[in-house]
Design a protein around this motif. Structure first.
Motif, PDB file in Angstrom:
ATOM      1  N   HIS A   1       3.563  17.391 -46.847  1.00  0.00           N
ATOM      2  CA  HIS A   1       4.139  16.465 -47.995  1.00  0.00           C
ATOM      3  C   HIS A   1       4.696  15.051 -47.755  1.00  0.00           C
ATOM      4  CE1 HIS A   1       2.965  19.941 -50.574  1.00  0.00           C
ATOM      5  NE2 HIS A   1       3.659  20.823 -49.760  1.00  0.00           N
ATOM      6  N   GLY A   2       4.659  14.824 -46.526  1.00  0.00           N
ATOM      7  CA  GLY A   2       5.395  13.562 -45.882  1.00  0.00           C
ATOM      8  C   GLY A   2       6.702  13.646 -45.676  1.00  0.00           C
ATOM      9  N   GLY A   3       7.406  14.911 -45.614  1.00  0.00           N
ATOM     10  CA  GLY A   3       8.769  14.890 -45.577  1.00  0.00           C
ATOM     11  C   GLY A   3       9.308  14.956 -44.073  1.00  0.00           C
ATOM     12  N   GLU A   4      10.317  14.584 -43.678  1.00  0.00           N
ATOM     13  CA  GLU A   4      11.084  14.696 -42.444  1.00  0.00           C
ATOM     14  C   GLU A   4      12.452  15.207 -42.396  1.00  0.00           C
ATOM     15  OE1 GLU A   4      11.147  10.934 -40.207  1.00  0.00           O
ATOM     16  OE2 GLU A   4       8.912  10.598 -40.253  1.00  0.00           O
ATOM     17  N   LEU A   5      12.745  15.783 -41.401  1.00  0.00           N
ATOM     18  CA  LEU A   5      14.301  16.453 -41.181  1.00  0.00           C
ATOM     19  C   LEU A   5      14.750  16.051 -39.851  1.00  0.00           C
ATOM     20  CD1 LEU A   5      16.395  18.151 -42.077  1.00  0.00           C
ATOM     21  CD2 LEU A   5      15.366  19.981 -41.149  1.00  0.00           C
ATOM     22  N   HIS A   6      16.000  15.415 -40.229  1.00  0.00           N
ATOM     23  CA  HIS A   6      16.945  15.019 -39.030  1.00  0.00           C
ATOM     24  C   HIS A   6      18.270  15.603 -39.095  1.00  0.00           C
ATOM     25  CE1 HIS A   6      13.617  11.905 -39.377  1.00  0.00           C
ATOM     26  NE2 HIS A   6      14.043  11.351 -38.158  1.00  0.00           N
ATOM     27  N   ALA A   7      18.952  15.728 -38.033  1.00  0.00           N
ATOM     28  CA  ALA A   7      20.234  16.266 -38.189  1.00  0.00           C
ATOM     29  C   ALA A   7      21.369  15.722 -37.072  1.00  0.00           C
ATOM     30  CB  ALA A   7      20.086  17.737 -37.605  1.00  0.00           C
ATOM     31  N   MET A   8      22.286  15.609 -37.150  1.00  0.00           N
ATOM     32  CA  MET A   8      23.592  15.090 -36.583  1.00  0.00           C
ATOM     33  C   MET A   8      24.831  15.828 -36.875  1.00  0.00           C
ATOM     34  SD  MET A   8      24.101  11.653 -38.798  1.00  0.00           S
ATOM     35  CE  MET A   8      25.247  10.887 -37.524  1.00  0.00           C
ATOM     36  N   MET A   9      25.777  15.654 -35.845  1.00  0.00           N
ATOM     37  CA  MET A   9      27.048  16.301 -35.914  1.00  0.00           C
ATOM     38  C   MET A   9      28.244  15.065 -35.900  1.00  0.00           C
ATOM     39  SD  MET A   9      28.922  19.240 -33.713  1.00  0.00           S
ATOM     40  CE  MET A   9      28.975  18.392 -32.253  1.00  0.00           C
ATOM     41  N   LEU A  10      28.926  14.983 -36.591  1.00  0.00           N
ATOM     42  CA  LEU A  10      30.059  13.894 -36.633  1.00  0.00           C
ATOM     43  C   LEU A  10      30.690  14.056 -35.215  1.00  0.00           C
ATOM     44  CD1 LEU A  10      31.705  11.599 -38.312  1.00  0.00           C
ATOM     45  CD2 LEU A  10      33.351  13.484 -38.700  1.00  0.00           C
ATOM     46  N   ASP A  11      30.799  12.796 -34.604  1.00  0.00           N
ATOM     47  CA  ASP A  11      31.657  12.733 -33.406  1.00  0.00           C
ATOM     48  C   ASP A  11      32.859  11.560 -34.144  1.00  0.00           C
ATOM     49  OD1 ASP A  11      32.954  11.723 -31.114  1.00  0.00           O
ATOM     50  OD2 ASP A  11      31.344  12.001 -29.980  1.00  0.00           O
ATOM     51  N   MET A  12      33.915  12.055 -34.205  1.00  0.00           N
ATOM     52  CA  MET A  12      34.758  11.378 -35.068  1.00  0.00           C
ATOM     53  C   MET A  12      35.462   9.962 -34.237  1.00  0.00           C
ATOM     54  SD  MET A  12      38.450  13.323 -35.367  1.00  0.00           S
ATOM     55  CE  MET A  12      39.422  13.969 -34.042  1.00  0.00           C
ATOM     56  N   LYS A  13      35.623  10.312 -32.768  1.00  0.00           N
ATOM     57  CA  LYS A  13      36.066   9.119 -31.858  1.00  0.00           C
ATOM     58  C   LYS A  13      34.953   8.122 -31.768  1.00  0.00           C
ATOM     59  CE  LYS A  13      38.252   7.806 -27.499  1.00  0.00           C
ATOM     60  NZ  LYS A  13      37.422   6.646 -27.963  1.00  0.00           N
ATOM     61  N   ARG A  14      33.915   8.600 -31.646  1.00  0.00           N
ATOM     62  CA  ARG A  14      32.659   7.578 -31.483  1.00  0.00           C
ATOM     63  C   ARG A  14      32.444   6.731 -32.776  1.00  0.00           C
ATOM     64  NH1 ARG A  14      26.484   8.661 -29.731  1.00  0.00           N
ATOM     65  NH2 ARG A  14      25.690   6.792 -30.266  1.00  0.00           N
ATOM     66  N   THR A  15      32.813   7.445 -33.798  1.00  0.00           N
ATOM     67  CA  THR A  15      32.539   6.785 -35.228  1.00  0.00           C
ATOM     68  C   THR A  15      33.424   5.922 -35.586  1.00  0.00           C
ATOM     69  OG1 THR A  15      31.437   8.753 -36.379  1.00  0.00           O
ATOM     70  CG2 THR A  15      32.418   7.004 -37.694  1.00  0.00           C
ATOM     71  N   PHE A  16      34.897   6.346 -35.020  1.00  0.00           N
ATOM     72  CA  PHE A  16      35.818   5.340 -35.298  1.00  0.00           C
ATOM     73  C   PHE A  16      35.701   3.905 -34.262  1.00  0.00           C
ATOM     74  CE2 PHE A  16      40.841   5.871 -36.161  1.00  0.00           C
ATOM     75  CZ  PHE A  16      40.899   4.543 -36.652  1.00  0.00           C
ATOM     76  N   ASP A  17      35.051   4.513 -33.080  1.00  0.00           N
ATOM     77  CA  ASP A  17      34.853   3.006 -32.174  1.00  0.00           C
ATOM     78  C   ASP A  17      33.927   2.242 -32.987  1.00  0.00           C
ATOM     79  OD1 ASP A  17      36.483   4.474 -30.338  1.00  0.00           O
ATOM     80  OD2 ASP A  17      35.181   5.195 -28.884  1.00  0.00           O
ATOM     81  N   GLU A  18      32.889   2.887 -33.401  1.00  0.00           N
ATOM     82  CA  GLU A  18      31.910   2.124 -34.006  1.00  0.00           C
ATOM     83  C   GLU A  18      32.456   1.099 -35.106  1.00  0.00           C
ATOM     84  OE1 GLU A  18      29.102   4.920 -35.259  1.00  0.00           O
ATOM     85  OE2 GLU A  18      28.394   5.147 -33.299  1.00  0.00           O
ATOM     86  N   VAL A  19      33.232   1.834 -35.888  1.00  0.00           N
ATOM     87  CA  VAL A  19      33.871   0.892 -37.014  1.00  0.00           C
ATOM     88  C   VAL A  19      34.645  -0.192 -36.378  1.00  0.00           C
ATOM     89  CG1 VAL A  19      35.574   1.091 -38.848  1.00  0.00           C
ATOM     90  CG2 VAL A  19      33.884   2.823 -38.494  1.00  0.00           C
ATOM     91  N   VAL A  20      35.538  -0.028 -35.299  1.00  0.00           N
ATOM     92  CA  VAL A  20      36.216  -1.172 -34.693  1.00  0.00           C
ATOM     93  C   VAL A  20      35.253  -2.118 -34.304  1.00  0.00           C
ATOM     94  CG1 VAL A  20      37.825  -1.707 -32.865  1.00  0.00           C
ATOM     95  CG2 VAL A  20      38.110   0.172 -34.434  1.00  0.00           C
ATOM     96  N   GLN A  21      34.112  -1.833 -33.600  1.00  0.00           N
ATOM     97  CA  GLN A  21      33.333  -2.714 -32.917  1.00  0.00           C
ATOM     98  C   GLN A  21      32.787  -3.657 -34.059  1.00  0.00           C
ATOM     99  OE1 GLN A  21      31.175  -0.014 -30.771  1.00  0.00           O
ATOM    100  NE2 GLN A  21      32.093  -0.637 -28.691  1.00  0.00           N
ATOM    101  N   GLN A  22      32.469  -2.963 -35.234  1.00  0.00           N
ATOM    102  CA  GLN A  22      31.809  -3.570 -36.352  1.00  0.00           C
ATOM    103  C   GLN A  22      32.541  -4.506 -36.974  1.00  0.00           C
ATOM    104  OE1 GLN A  22      30.005  -0.349 -38.541  1.00  0.00           O
ATOM    105  NE2 GLN A  22      28.486   0.231 -37.159  1.00  0.00           N
ATOM    106  N   HIS A  23      34.003  -4.175 -36.958  1.00  0.00           N
ATOM    107  CA  HIS A  23      34.611  -5.281 -37.862  1.00  0.00           C
ATOM    108  C   HIS A  23      35.675  -5.935 -37.274  1.00  0.00           C
ATOM    109  CE1 HIS A  23      32.937  -2.117 -40.416  1.00  0.00           C
ATOM    110  NE2 HIS A  23      32.625  -2.887 -41.293  1.00  0.00           N
ATOM    111  N   THR A  24      35.692  -6.280 -35.944  1.00  0.00           N
ATOM    112  CA  THR A  24      36.687  -7.161 -35.258  1.00  0.00           C
ATOM    113  C   THR A  24      35.690  -7.693 -34.049  1.00  0.00           C
ATOM    114  OG1 THR A  24      38.782  -7.128 -34.374  1.00  0.00           O
ATOM    115  CG2 THR A  24      37.479  -5.293 -33.774  1.00  0.00           C
TER     116      THR A  24
END
Length: 371
Positions: free
Chosen positions: A83-106
């Motif tokens: 039917h054209g669908g796809e499934l992806h999965a991920m697990m939150l890495d809070m430190k990496r997410t925090f690092d990404e936010v810092v890199q994106q906004h400074t």
């Protein structure tokens, strides 16, 4: 009171529903339920779906046949894409997410200063509340790309999931707090933490220094100064994500097992969602038992077992009586929720003989949910 049936397929097929948040106590099958919803949304309803787990347990990866999950969505193999669908999965890495936010906004230089700060290193890895706030950041990132038809969020056990809802408000309180304003005052004036020579601040800094230690206070001051320019962006994005959670595009599903503590947790969360005017989509009762001969009550089974001379048949009747008593108990426990929230639709999943560990098992759970 009998609750309205939760039409899971109608929920998953609705293009206006973009986010499904699964909440519940620990050990009730919440991660499996979230994964099963993702599989059904992709295979039956043709939606490009991503399942985001905030729970650090590895069950989601295992059930989807993935060796591991990380902060980047990984496509799940073996999904029927007819039917054209796809499934992806991920697990939150809070430190990496925090690092990404810092890199994106400074700037790169300021980001390097922040990453090297001991206070940031501790906060981004271990501080209470950071995980929930970064979950809000990651959910906001996924939603903002418009890459996904449906985002299914698997939260930690429910009291922690309340922290997931509280993250924006807690951040705002932190940013507006008196302690933070005092720490920011010397940084914004271009002076060091201990060069602000007013009597009041001198007394304050000496008192805090005795409690925290000079090095920690210096690290904290440097951390606050480095992040000062980013605080407004943190708060704005958190508030935007919170509004998304209140929007009709989101549906919260409470997951509970037919046990008193789990149903009590579900009711506690439901009260909070109602108070916050968040869209409560329904209740999923997991691991419910049933019998194909439910017309034979437990009392009659025991009477018949006592009257029979055939021990094998009597044992079978006693087993059936025990099952019927368990079913009756589960129905009573579930009723404590449905009586309190009669307008919340409910669906149940029959208890399975073994744990779900692959995509076929998730398909079975999804089919039972659709009912």
């Amino acid at each position: 009171m009998v609750a309205e049936h939760l039409d899971v397929d109608r929920l998953l097929a609705d293009p206006a529903i973009r986010i499904v948040v699964c909440c519940g106590a620990g050990g009730v099958g919440k991660t499996t339920t979230a994964a099963a919803l993702g599989v059904r949304a992709a295979e039956v309803h043709g939606r490009r779906t991503v399942v985001l787990t905030i729970d650090p347990a590895r069950r989601l990866a295992q059930s989807m046949g993935l060796s591991e999950l990380d902060n980047t969505p990984r496509q799940v193999k073996g999904i029927d894409g007819e039917h054209g669908g796809e499934l992806h999965a991920m697990m939150l890495d809070m430190k990496r997410t925090f690092d990404e936010v810092v890199q994106q906004h400074t700037t790169p230089q300021r980001a390097a200063e922040i990453f090297a700060n001991p206070f940031y290193q501790a906060m981004s890895s271990t501080f209470a509340g950071t995980q929930e706030y970064m979950a809000m950041e990651k959910l906001g990132q996924l939603r903002s790309t418009d890459e996904w038809d449906l985002i299914v969020v698997d939260t930690p056990p429910s009291r922690s999931a309340l922290d997931f809802l509280d993250a924006p408000a807690r951040l705002s309180r932190f940013l507006d707090g008196r302690m933070l304003r005092l720490l920011l005052a010397p940084a914004r004036s271009g002076k060091s933490m201990f060069s602000l020579v007013t009597a009041s601040f001198g007394l304050f800094s000496r008192t805090v220094q005795k409690i925290l230690g000079a090095q920690l206070l210096t690290d904290l001051s440097g951390f606050v100064a480095a992040l000062d320019s980013m605080f407004g962006g943190f708060r704005q994005r958190a508030d935007e994500t919170y509004r998304i959670l209140q929007d009709p595009q989101t549906a919260f599903l409470l997951v509970a097992a037919p046990e008193r503590d789990a149903v009590r947790e579900a009711a506690y969360f439901a009260e909070r969602l109602v108070a916050e005017r968040m869209p409560l989509g329904g209740l999923v009762l997991n691991r419910m038992h049933k019998s194909d001969i439910s017309v034979l009550a437990s009392s009659r089974s025991l009477e018949a077992a006592d009257a029979l001379g055939n021990e094998m048949t009597a044992d079978a009747l006693r087993i059936h009586a025990a099952l019927m008593r368990q079913i009756e108990r589960e129905v009573r426990v579930a009723a404590t929720f449905t009586d309190a929230f009669p307008d919340v639709p409910a669906a149940s999943i029959t208890a399975q003989p073994a744990d779900v560990h692959d995509v076929d098992g998730l398909r079975t759970i999804g089919a039972l949910l659709a009912g």
